[in-house]
Enzyme design. Structure first.
Site, PDB file in Angstrom:
ATOM      1  N   CYS A 230      -7.688 -23.625  19.308  1.00 54.02           N
ATOM      2  CA  CYS A 230      -8.905 -23.945  20.045  1.00 54.02           C
ATOM      3  C   CYS A 230      -8.944 -25.401  20.508  1.00 54.02           C
ATOM      4  CB  CYS A 230     -10.121 -23.630  19.187  1.00 54.02           C
ATOM      5  SG  CYS A 230     -10.266 -21.868  18.795  1.00 54.02           S
TER       6      CYS A 230
ATOM      7  N   ALA B  67     -11.759   2.895   0.991  1.00 52.53           N
ATOM      8  CA  ALA B  67     -12.504   3.731   1.950  1.00 52.53           C
ATOM      9  C   ALA B  67     -13.843   3.130   2.346  1.00 52.53           C
ATOM     10  CB  ALA B  67     -12.686   5.139   1.392  1.00 52.53           C
TER      11      ALA B  67
ATOM     12  N   CYS C 194     -14.571 -23.939  17.664  1.00 50.39           N
ATOM     13  CA  CYS C 194     -13.656 -24.061  16.521  1.00 50.39           C
ATOM     14  C   CYS C 194     -12.706 -25.210  16.792  1.00 50.39           C
ATOM     15  CB  CYS C 194     -12.902 -22.732  16.356  1.00 50.39           C
ATOM     16  SG  CYS C 194     -11.542 -22.764  15.168  1.00 50.39           S
TER      17      CYS C 194
ATOM     18  N   ASP D 100       0.856  -1.179   0.000  1.00 51.64           N
ATOM     19  CA  ASP D 100       0.000   0.000   0.000  1.00 51.64           C
ATOM     20  C   ASP D 100       0.897   1.235   0.000  1.00 51.64           C
ATOM     21  OD1 ASP D 100      -2.235   1.539  -0.018  1.00 51.64           O
ATOM     22  OD2 ASP D 100      -2.849   1.097   2.038  1.00 51.64           O
TER      23      ASP D 100
ATOM     24  N   ASP E  97      -3.649   7.052  -3.714  1.00 53.90           N
ATOM     25  CA  ASP E  97      -5.008   7.511  -3.984  1.00 53.90           C
ATOM     26  C   ASP E  97      -5.539   8.320  -2.795  1.00 53.90           C
ATOM     27  OD1 ASP E  97      -4.877   4.839  -2.733  1.00 53.90           O
ATOM     28  OD2 ASP E  97      -7.053   5.022  -2.617  1.00 53.90           O
TER      29      ASP E  97
ATOM     30  N   CYS F 268      -9.524 -25.320  15.277  1.00 53.73           N
ATOM     31  CA  CYS F 268      -8.177 -24.942  14.834  1.00 53.73           C
ATOM     32  C   CYS F 268      -7.166 -25.376  15.900  1.00 53.73           C
ATOM     33  CB  CYS F 268      -8.096 -23.444  14.577  1.00 53.73           C
ATOM     34  SG  CYS F 268      -7.981 -22.420  16.060  1.00 53.73           S
TER      35      CYS F 268
END
Length: 480
Positions: free
Chosen positions: A277, A190, A272, A88, A123, A274
């Protein structure tokens, strides 16, 4: 279609695609975790284990803090990865602080020199609800900078942001000007304030306006990193997401799920499977040192985000993305309201959605907005004229057999087992009344269109109270 972007699977307006960069090919849709090279948290090199194929970092921060070193090493060595890296330009800092100490040409050239795979111009991100003149002036500056960037960038891919605040005509204008420049990626900028405020309806409208212009090239939804948004955003045509949400939410003890956000203090069990978890309980995390706890929650947030994206890709392969979205929007009423806006863009969605699928599962009133329904309504009106096999002569009249089904209306007996007419849905006695009303209206339209012919309409008893005033050329037969 861009030579750098190959679509290999489609459903609704979503797609699975291959995005080619200088450091490898990325399969979309995917999430680009945000990496701050000056903050030690989850190292960039570990992002592969969660499923990351591409990262994003801020070239403005790198330029300000380690500029010379970055020019010498390049962004990939700075981060310690061989993955593709998008950079960015400092627009986020511009939005937050109102100014940055660099110009567009300098930061674009810097991104090129440090070997960024995808370069973003500086931008002007105009926040939601800005007055029209401000949004227009900001957009004109953004377009000017995009034109300048296109002249500078040689080997890397270039991303051309779409701005315009919440003014839909400006978003469309931004997309039209950007596509003329033949960029490689088109980020919608934005929109974080809209997501933070749960203004999903505004978000959906913006995405659809942009998608109406940018049809085949990749669309990036800037700052979107919550798994509850991914399914609806992909279905509307977004391919890339980026966010630091995995880390920012973790620092506040917030645990991401595809259905919303949970505070760690609220959890008795982890819903979860994962690695985090499975090996910890909520109570264990609450007793941990704050830094260790934040790290584990951030890891979970990444695991669940990439899991959701894999589920979305599987749905695209199975042509069940509509069904997945209709399940996911039930997590928040504002998502339901936002998704219902697709009825205003039916023609656009129909251009992308595959005509033939394996199945149609009715999951609620939103299912009536699918292109398969409107296609059927048109098709059944044409069949009598175009398909002689549906005609049975009885003197000067025509008698043909049809069934009546919620949402779809009249269905020729020959099509009852063919997609989408074989749709799985509740019976007329329990389905939403709107679905019945649509079917009856389409029955009347069908009978009035072919008023010189008679048709047998087979229905179950539950339909009778809705069929009091249908045209006389519809002969109703009750079946068990």
């Amino acid at each position: 279609m861009s030579e750098n972007f190959e679509i290999v699977g489609k459903d609704v307006m979503g797609r699975i695609a291959k995005l080619k960069t200088q450091h490898g090919t990325v399969e979309t849709p995917t999430l680009m975790p945000v990496i701050n090279p000056n903050i030690e948290f989850i190292p960039a090199i570990e992002m592969k284990k969660f499923g990351a194929e591409i990262l994003i970092t801020n070239s403005y921060i790198i330029h300000r803090t380690i500029g010379e070193e970055a020019l010498d090493k390049g962004v990939h060595k700075i981060l310690g990865v061989d993955l593709p890296v998008m950079t960015d330009s400092g627009s986020y800092q511009l939005m937050v602080y109102g100014d940055v100490e660099i110009d567009n040409r300098t930061i674009v050239d810097f991104q090129q020199k440090i070997g960024s795979d995808i370069i973003v111009p500086l931008d002007i991100p105009t926040p939601p609800d800005a007055d029209y003149d401000t949004a227009l002036n900001d957009l004109e500056m953004t377009i000017k900078r995009e034109r300048e960037a296109v002249e500078i960038v040689k080997d890397s891919l270039i991303a051309l942001p779409i701005q315009g605040s919440t003014h839909l005509d400006l978003r469309k204008k931004s997309a039209e000007e950007a596509i003329k420049l033949n960029g490689d990626v088109y980020p919608i900028g934005a929109v974080v304030p809209l997501m933070d405020a749960y203004r999903f309806t505004d978000l959906v409208r913006i995405i659809l306006e942009v998608k109406g212009v940018i049809k085949t090239k990749p669309i990036h939804l800037f700052g979107c990193g919550h798994p509850m948004i991914f399914a609806i955003a992909v279905a509307l045509g977004c391919d890339l997401f980026d966010s630091a949400a995995y880390a920012l939410y973790a620092k506040d003890g917030r645990y991401l799920t595809p259905y919303g956000t949970k505070k760690l203090e609220e959890l008795h069990y982890f819903p979860c499977s994962c690695p985090v978890c499975l090996t910890h309980t909520p109570e264990e995390l609450r007793r941990m040192d704050k830094k260790d706890r934040e790290l584990l929650i951030a890891e979970h947030n990444l695991w669940v985000s990439f899991e959701e994206l894999r589920l979305i890709k599987q749905a695209i392969k199975e042509n069940t993305l509509f069904e997945l979205v209709e399940k996911r929007i039930r997590s928040h009423p504002y998502l339901v309201a936002a998704w219902r806006k697709i009825k205003e863009y039916r023609d656009l969605i129909e251009k992308f959605d595959p005509v033939v699928k394996k199945a149609f599962f009715y999951l609620g009133i939103e299912s009536i907005y699918r292109p398969a329904v409107s296609r059927h309504h048109r098709r059944v009106l044409e069949l009598i004229e175009d398909k002689p096999e549906f005609k049975i002569s009885t003197s000067e009249l025509i008698l043909a057999d049809f069934y009546l089904k919620p949402v779809f209306g009249v269905i020729p007996s020959e099509l009852i087992e063919i997609y989408p007419c074989r749709a799985e849905m509740p019976e007329v006695e329990v389905i939403e009344e709107e679905a019945i009303i649509i079917a009856v209206e389409k029955l009347k339209e069908f009978l009035n269109t072919h008023s010189n012919r008679r048709f047998q309409i087979f229905v179950n008893e539950g339909w009778l109270k809705y069929l009091k005033d249908i045209p006389e050329n519809g002969v109703i037969n009750v079946i068990d």
